[in-house]
Scaffold this motif. Structure first.
Motif, PDB file in Angstrom:
ATOM      1  N   PRO A 158       4.062  27.228  20.804  1.00 53.41           N
ATOM      2  CA  PRO A 158       3.774  25.971  21.495  1.00 53.41           C
ATOM      3  C   PRO A 158       3.720  24.795  20.522  1.00 53.41           C
ATOM      4  CG  PRO A 158       2.319  27.726  22.239  1.00 53.41           C
ATOM      5  CD  PRO A 158       3.041  28.257  21.049  1.00 53.41           C
ATOM      6  N   GLU A 159       4.230  23.661  20.970  1.00 57.84           N
ATOM      7  CA  GLU A 159       4.244  22.461  20.131  1.00 57.84           C
ATOM      8  C   GLU A 159       3.514  21.324  20.852  1.00 57.84           C
ATOM      9  OE1 GLU A 159       8.251  21.586  19.105  1.00 57.84           O
ATOM     10  OE2 GLU A 159       8.513  23.411  17.917  1.00 57.84           O
ATOM     11  N   PRO A 160       2.191  21.376  20.874  1.00 51.77           N
ATOM     12  CA  PRO A 160       1.444  20.288  21.509  1.00 51.77           C
ATOM     13  C   PRO A 160       1.612  18.990  20.724  1.00 51.77           C
ATOM     14  CG  PRO A 160      -0.036  21.743  20.305  1.00 51.77           C
ATOM     15  CD  PRO A 160       1.310  22.398  20.287  1.00 51.77           C
ATOM     16  N   ARG A 161       1.368  17.893  21.398  1.00 49.62           N
ATOM     17  CA  ARG A 161       1.425  16.596  20.720  1.00 49.62           C
ATOM     18  C   ARG A 161       0.237  16.473  19.773  1.00 49.62           C
ATOM     19  NH1 ARG A 161       0.470  12.866  24.837  1.00 49.62           N
ATOM     20  NH2 ARG A 161      -1.631  12.447  24.068  1.00 49.62           N
ATOM     21  N   ILE A 162       0.508  16.111  18.522  1.00 47.15           N
ATOM     22  CA  ILE A 162      -0.552  15.927  17.532  1.00 47.15           C
ATOM     23  C   ILE A 162      -0.955  14.460  17.517  1.00 47.15           C
ATOM     24  CG2 ILE A 162      -1.194  16.123  15.102  1.00 47.15           C
ATOM     25  CD1 ILE A 162       0.837  18.375  14.821  1.00 47.15           C
ATOM     26  N   ASP A 163      -2.147  14.163  18.014  1.00 49.69           N
ATOM     27  CA  ASP A 163      -2.647  12.795  18.037  1.00 49.69           C
ATOM     28  C   ASP A 163      -3.369  12.427  16.747  1.00 49.69           C
ATOM     29  OD1 ASP A 163      -1.713  12.418  20.684  1.00 49.69           O
ATOM     30  OD2 ASP A 163      -3.445  13.489  21.445  1.00 49.69           O
ATOM     31  N   TRP A 164      -3.959  13.423  16.093  1.00 51.08           N
ATOM     32  CA  TRP A 164      -4.607  13.217  14.793  1.00 51.08           C
ATOM     33  C   TRP A 164      -4.766  14.565  14.126  1.00 51.08           C
ATOM     34  CZ3 TRP A 164      -9.206  15.203  12.815  1.00 51.08           C
ATOM     35  CH2 TRP A 164      -9.611  14.676  11.580  1.00 51.08           C
ATOM     36  N   GLN A 165      -4.628  14.588  12.802  1.00 50.31           N
ATOM     37  CA  GLN A 165      -4.793  15.820  12.042  1.00 50.31           C
ATOM     38  C   GLN A 165      -5.480  15.476  10.738  1.00 50.31           C
ATOM     39  OE1 GLN A 165      -1.147  17.990  11.476  1.00 50.31           O
ATOM     40  NE2 GLN A 165      -1.946  19.228   9.813  1.00 50.31           N
ATOM     41  N   GLY A 166      -6.463  16.288  10.362  1.00 51.40           N
ATOM     42  CA  GLY A 166      -7.189  16.035   9.125  1.00 51.40           C
ATOM     43  C   GLY A 166      -6.332  16.252   7.892  1.00 51.40           C
ATOM     44  N   THR A 167      -6.897  15.889   6.753  1.00 54.10           N
ATOM     45  CA  THR A 167      -6.217  16.063   5.476  1.00 54.10           C
ATOM     46  C   THR A 167      -6.593  17.412   4.889  1.00 54.10           C
ATOM     47  OG1 THR A 167      -6.279  13.681   5.074  1.00 54.10           O
ATOM     48  CG2 THR A 167      -5.921  15.102   3.155  1.00 54.10           C
ATOM     49  N   PRO A 168      -5.607  18.234   4.495  1.00 57.99           N
ATOM     50  CA  PRO A 168      -5.917  19.553   3.931  1.00 57.99           C
ATOM     51  C   PRO A 168      -6.880  19.464   2.753  1.00 57.99           C
ATOM     52  CG  PRO A 168      -3.578  19.355   4.369  1.00 57.99           C
ATOM     53  CD  PRO A 168      -4.165  17.998   4.590  1.00 57.99           C
ATOM     54  N   GLY A 169      -7.855  20.364   2.752  1.00 57.40           N
ATOM     55  CA  GLY A 169      -8.816  20.425   1.668  1.00 57.40           C
ATOM     56  C   GLY A 169      -9.961  19.438   1.771  1.00 57.40           C
ATOM     57  N   GLN A 170      -9.902  18.580   2.789  1.00 53.38           N
ATOM     58  CA  GLN A 170     -10.930  17.545   2.936  1.00 53.38           C
ATOM     59  C   GLN A 170     -12.046  18.023   3.858  1.00 53.38           C
ATOM     60  OE1 GLN A 170     -11.174  14.147   1.546  1.00 53.38           O
ATOM     61  NE2 GLN A 170     -13.175  14.869   2.201  1.00 53.38           N
ATOM     62  N   GLU A 171     -13.272  17.865   3.409  1.00 54.15           N
ATOM     63  CA  GLU A 171     -14.417  18.135   4.274  1.00 54.15           C
ATOM     64  C   GLU A 171     -14.741  16.862   5.043  1.00 54.15           C
ATOM     65  OE1 GLU A 171     -16.038  20.930   4.853  1.00 54.15           O
ATOM     66  OE2 GLU A 171     -14.749  22.080   3.497  1.00 54.15           O
ATOM     67  N   TYR A 172     -14.841  16.981   6.378  1.00 54.98           N
ATOM     68  CA  TYR A 172     -15.060  15.798   7.202  1.00 54.98           C
ATOM     69  C   TYR A 172     -16.482  15.759   7.731  1.00 54.98           C
ATOM     70  CZ  TYR A 172     -10.161  14.600   7.112  1.00 54.98           C
ATOM     71  OH  TYR A 172      -8.922  14.216   6.694  1.00 54.98           O
TER      72      TYR A 172
END
Length: 890
Positions: A106-120
């Motif tokens: 499945p390829e859902p629409r990506i509205d936002w994605q975090g930065t790899p390795g970043q703790e949010y």
């Protein structure tokens, strides 16, 4: 949200080119050349099966399950595979056969994605009085918040997720795998390198390296986390059944094995946000899932993300009998995850916080510059769309603030760059924030977007003569803010991407829906830990969580009961075309029963079943259906029964055999519904069966296959407001053309547009037998004939015969059989096809393993009509390609 008890007053006031199943390439649903699934008779001796297949192929999967025993076989000689498979099917031990099909991840629409390795860590926490109350908007929309407030979490329920695996080391997903963990059970059926076309290498570790499964898992059961949300049912335990590698697709034999494995591992609920266009309940995977549901295990599957196609595009295995197909509604709030930055006014020491989303490019590191705006009009619709005046200052020392609207982002960036700008900031003209790309514009180093409110605040300061200096964050500090603002445009409406039913046999699909548009959830740590995605993939796990909550409340997992409870209490919504609401309810084939209301379903004392009513088409019209009302409460309840029509949608374009695309044309006519009783009193503990007798609407263009639908509304003196969706079709599915007489042609394998070649075009093919499959075709520089056909409607059986025509290229006797064909194209017939364009590049091979001699040919396609009898010639539509020639290299 529209309750049917209120809808009456509201109503008083008021040909698509579809690429569907592809053979030999990776678009849509792909058939794996030379591979078949065989099901064994129970307790039969399989010695003959393996002796016959071992010499000619290898075993892909063995199925030794309670509900499915058999094997999938990859035949070595793809050209002879159909003939070999047919002979295997004749063995006494074999009772069924299906081709292996491959389904894309499945390829859902990506509205936002975090930065790899970043703790949010979100900087915008709930206020103190909200620490217990669930305010996550998908939960509020579906009443999950109310069940959570009552203490229900799905505790003790085992939910299996069939997907790309789960990043179980994610802190919000438990941090471990196995006993005592959130992700307690499961397995990897494929390995990292599996693509759907190569050999699977299973192991015991279902770690996700793709992302989809981790997002799904968080929607069900995410624990408390720094992003300040939880899954719908955080008390469940999860099972991770990995059916995708890090990239690629999954065969239906793998999916069949995964569902059976999850069932035998004791899963209470199985959920899969996977599928492909079909519309048939007889497809192998759909049959498998139906059997599991029949054994008492609810299965929630995504309805699909092809809403633009229009009617009759139900996805498998959601199309299976008794399988819960889940539609998507747009989130009532637009969710944006924004980097936290700061600004000052008139060089004051006070720093004000704001959130922005970086665009492309995003070189914001160390940027601290004043704002400049080409317009102080916060309602301008074409901000930045014209060249800047000659007296504009050099903008290289500013961040240029522009309102979104009218022209493209690239045009806005170009005009700003022409005036020297290196940095642009767009403020949105509608709720929320979206990423955008202006990388084609030279000299622009970074772009970003802020909310309408933030943009207006800055514009008013600039207009008043203030100096606003912005100090941008590049997101490397991990400080973000979660902005949730009302989605005034589409919030609560059906997502335009959600796929429509019904099935080709007029089963009602989908069953109901949940929010799937703009959903925040977990993501693999290597891919940023969190993401906001959109798709029916997101609605489906929410539904699985809701099933778990209801089962905890009611102490049962009985699929039919829970589905009926949810259907009866769902809220049907008005139709929305993506721009505005209409004054009629969205058709049942789009929304099923509507948006689910979990609390109402969980605590219902009035039981209404079944979950839907289908009256089929005119040929197979069912004159009456029944539903049952049971009063499990302690007092007598009087009910008033009525009905509310939904929009009647035409399937086909006017004066055409071809399907219309979204939004389909609607007719104002609806069915008239009579009931055996319109008022009924049901004593405590008693039940009543009501007969429903529809009169189809008149004045419709029956040849366009209008689907009429609506809702039986049941309102009780106890305050209950229930409904049951119904649908029917005026016209004849059997009498409708599934394959037009001119809808077959020949193209070149090098032509991505698949345009027809000229009559009598001749192709020189590699020596017969040197090309084994589509991969071989793709790896050569030879141009092959690509056989193309377009199905106007679905067909359960498609044949393609190679028929010679008079030619001076003939190099031998054709040995033409009585039907005039030299044989059928390899890998035909096709079973359970959806509508739309199909293609296969052809190296001359026939289904029996031989090759068509050099010569001039037509391909004659035959497609069985819906509800057709294979033995009747009149039930098949036929289409012939133009004449083309083949020769073979020496």
């Amino acid at each position: 949200m529209v309750r049917l008890s209120l809808v009456a007053s509201l109503f008083a006031a008021v040909a698509s080119a579809v690429t569907v199943e592809q053979i030999g390439n990776k678009k849509g649903t792909t058939r794996l050349p030379g591979a078949y699934i065989f099901e064994f008779e129970d307790d039969s001796d399989h010695t003959d099966f393996y002796s016959k297949t071992s010499a000619d192929g290898k075993t892909r999967m063995e199925f030794d399950y309670k509900l499915f025993k058999g094997a999938s076989i990859q035949f070595n000689d793809h050209e002879r595979a159909e003939d070999l498979a047919s002979k295997v099917l004749e063995l006494p031990a074999v009772k069924g056969m299906w081709p292996v099909k491959v389904y894309g991840i499945p390829e859902p629409r990506i509205d936002w994605q975090g930065t790899p390795g970043q703790e949010y860590a979100t900087m915008k926490k709930r206020s103190a009085y909200e620490t217990v109350k669930d305010v996550f908007s998908p939960h509020v929309m579906t009443q999950v918040d109310k069940l959570r407030e009552e203490g229900y979490t799905g505790k003790g329920v085992k939910v299996a997720v069939i997907d790309s695996g789960i990043d179980y080391k994610h802190s919000a997903l438990g941090g471990c795998f196995g006993d005592g963990c959130l992700v307690t059970f499961g397995t990897d059926l494929v390995g990292d390198d599996y693509t759907g076309y190569n050999e699977a290498n299973p192991d015991d570790d279902p770690m996700d390296c793709q992302g989809h499964g981790t997002h799904v898992a968080g929607i069900i059961a995410a624990q408390e986390n720094s992003m300040d949300f939880t899954g719908a049912a955080p008390g469940v335990t999860l099972g991770a059944y990995r059916v995708f590698g890090c990239t690629g697709e999954a065969g239906n034999d793998i999916l069949i094995a995964a569902f059976n494995k999850a069932y035998e591992d004791g899963a209470d609920i199985i959920s899969a946000s996977i599928g492909g266009p079909s519309g048939w309940s007889e497809e192998a995977w759909a049959v498998t899932v139906s059997r599991i549901v029949e054994q008492g295990v609810p299965c929630t599957l995504a309805a699909g993300n092809s809403g633009d196609v229009g009617m009759f595009y139900a996805s498998t295995a959601a199309s299976g009998k008794s399988v819960t197909a889940v539609a998507s509604f747009d989130n009532a709030e637009t969710v944006s995850i924004l980097n936290v930055s700061h600004y000052t006014v008139n060089n004051a020491t006070t720093r004000y916080e704001f959130g922005s989303q970086a665009g492309t490019p995003d070189a914001w590191t160390g940027v601290k510059l004043p704002l400049w705006a080409p317009s102080y009009d916060t309602n301008v619709t074409d901000g930045g769309c014209d060249e800047y005046p000659a007296n504009t200052p050099n903008l290289s020392g500013y961040i240029v603030l522009i309102r979104r609207g009218t022209c493209t982002f690239v045009e806005k960036a170009t005009h700003a760059a022409d005036a020297g700008a290196k940095y642009i900031m767009v403020y949105n003209d509608e709720a929320g924030i979206i990423p955008y790309d202006v990388s084609p514009v030279e000299n622009i180093k970074a772009a970003a977007m802020v909310t309408p409110e933030q943009g207006k605040k800055w514009i008013n300061l600039l207009k008043a003569g203030s100096k606003v200096v912005v100090e941008m964050s590049d997101g490397s500090d991990g400080k973000v803010t979660v902005e949730q603002v009302p989605n005034d445009l589409t919030g609560g409406a059906l997502s335009t991407f959600t796929s429509w039913g019904p099935t080709w046999e007029m089963d009602s699909k989908p069953q109901f829906g949940a929010p799937g548009g703009g959903i925040l959830s977990t993501y693999p740590r290597s891919l940023g830990s969190y993401a906001v995605l959109s798709g029916t993939s997101m609605a489906t796990p929410l539904m699985a969580g809701i099933f778990a909550l209801i089962s905890e409340v009611r102490g049962t997992l009985e699929p039919e009961l829970i589905e009926s409870l949810l259907s009866a209490s769902s809220n049907p919504q008005l139709f929305h075309d993506g721009f505005s609401y209409s004054e009629f309810l969205a058709p049942v084939p789009q929304q099923g029963a509507g948006l689910v209301q979990a609390h109402d379903a969980a605590h219902a004392t009035i039981l209404l079943c079944p979950s839907s009513l289908s009256f089929n088409d005119t040929d197979n019209f069912v004159e009456s259906r029944n539903f049952t009302l049971k009063n499990t409460g302690k007092t007598d309840v009087e009910f008033e029964i009525s009905h509310v029509p939904a929009g009647t949608a035409y399937t086909l374009v006017e004066d055409s055999i071809y399907p219309d695309s979204f939004p389909n044309e609607f007719a104002s006519e609806g069915a008239t519904i009579r009931f055996s009783e319109s008022k009924v009193t049901i004593s405590a503990g008693k039940s009543v069966t009501i007969e429903v007798l529809p009169t189809p609407p008149t004045g419709l263009q029956a040849e366009r296959l209008p689907v009429w639908s609506g809702y039986v509304a049941i309102n009780g003196t106890d305050g209950s407001s229930l409904s049951i969706p119904y649908l029917g079709l005026t016209g004849s599915l059997h009498g409708s053309t599934v394959l037009g007489s001119a809808d077959a042609w020949v193209s070149q394998s090098t032509d991505e547009k698949l345009l027809p070649v000229a009559e009598n075009t001749t192709f020189t093919l590699p020596k017969a037998g040197t090309v084994q499959d589509q991969e071989d075709i793709n790896s050569t520089s030879t141009t092959f004939p690509t056989l193309v056909w377009f199905l106007a409607l679905g067909s359960s059986n498609v044949h393609a015969d190679v028929v010679p025509v008079k030619s001076n290229l003939t190099t031998g006797n054709y040995n033409v059989p009585s039907n005039g064909s030299v044989g059928q194209v390899a890998d035909f017939p096709l079973m359970w096809s959806s509508m739309g364009q199909n293609s296969v590049s052809w190296a001359g091979e026939l289904a029996d393993g031989s090759y068509a001699p050099a010569g001039m040919y037509k391909i004659v396609y035959r497609a069985l009509r819906i509800f057709g009898d294979e033995k009747k010639t009149s039930d098949w539509d036929k289409s012939e390609s133009l004449t083309f020639g083949i020769t073979y290299a020496k």
